[in-house]
Design an enzyme around this catalytic site. Structure first.
Site, PDB file in Angstrom:
ATOM      1  CE  LYS A  80      21.056   3.641  46.956  1.00  0.00           C
ATOM      2  NZ  LYS A  80      22.260   3.085  46.309  1.00  0.00           N
ATOM      3  CB  CYS A 130       5.486  -4.187  48.843  1.00  0.00           C
ATOM      4  SG  CYS A 130       4.758  -2.671  48.198  1.00  0.00           S
ATOM      5  CB  CYS A 141       2.803  -0.904  44.624  1.00  0.00           C
ATOM      6  SG  CYS A 141       2.060  -1.139  46.257  1.00  0.00           S
ATOM      7  CB  CYS A 199       2.725  -7.775  49.048  1.00  0.00           C
ATOM      8  SG  CYS A 199       1.126  -7.490  48.276  1.00  0.00           S
ATOM      9  CG  HIS A 212      -0.772  -4.895  44.785  1.00  0.00           C
ATOM     10  ND1 HIS A 212      -0.405  -5.668  45.876  1.00  0.00           N
ATOM     11  CD2 HIS A 212      -1.552  -5.664  44.009  1.00  0.00           C
ATOM     12  CE1 HIS A 212      -0.937  -6.871  45.727  1.00  0.00           C
ATOM     13  NE2 HIS A 212      -1.627  -6.892  44.622  1.00  0.00           N
TER      14      HIS A 212
HETATM   15 FE1  FES Z   1       2.745  -3.243  47.177  1.00  0.00          FE
HETATM   16 FE2  FES Z   1       1.312  -5.465  47.095  1.00  0.00          FE
HETATM   17  S1  FES Z   1       2.833  -4.859  45.746  1.00  0.00           S
HETATM   18  S2  FES Z   1       1.200  -3.867  48.521  1.00  0.00           S
END
Ligand code: FES
Length: 97
Positions: free
Chosen positions: A46, A63, A65, A74, A78
């Protein structure tokens, strides 16, 4: 020596076994197409990050994504993900007033 009467059955059996193999292979843990995390701390069961809110700068961008090379922050990856998949994911932005 192969009996030619058995050849269609043997071919069918091989095709069925190959289909079962492909089904099993794509549903195994590492090849699942619905898996979100494909690059970050894959050795851990995890991935968890914890921050003290007092240690954050005025603005922190996290982030969501799982594509960032600076995860958990981030890095804009994304945008490429959204363009290639049609997805609409974006970061979590935390700002102090
Ligand atoms: Fe993953 Fe921006 S939300 S790089």
């Amino acid at each position: 020596m192969i009996c030619y009467e058995v050849l269609p059955w043997l071919t069918t059996a091989i095709a069925v076994c190959y289909g079962i193999y492909l089904t099993y292979k794509t549903s195994s843990c590492c090849d699942r197409k619905d898996k979100v995390n494909r690059q970050i701390d894959l050795d851990n069961s995890k991935v968890v990050h914890s921050f003290d809110i007092e240690d954050l700068d005025e603005k922190a961008v996290f982030c969501r994504c799982w594509k960032s090379t600076k995860f958990p922050y981030c890095d804009g990856s994304h945008n490429k993900h959204n363009e290639s998949t049609g997805d609409n994911v974006g970061p979590l932005i935390i700002q102090k007033k």
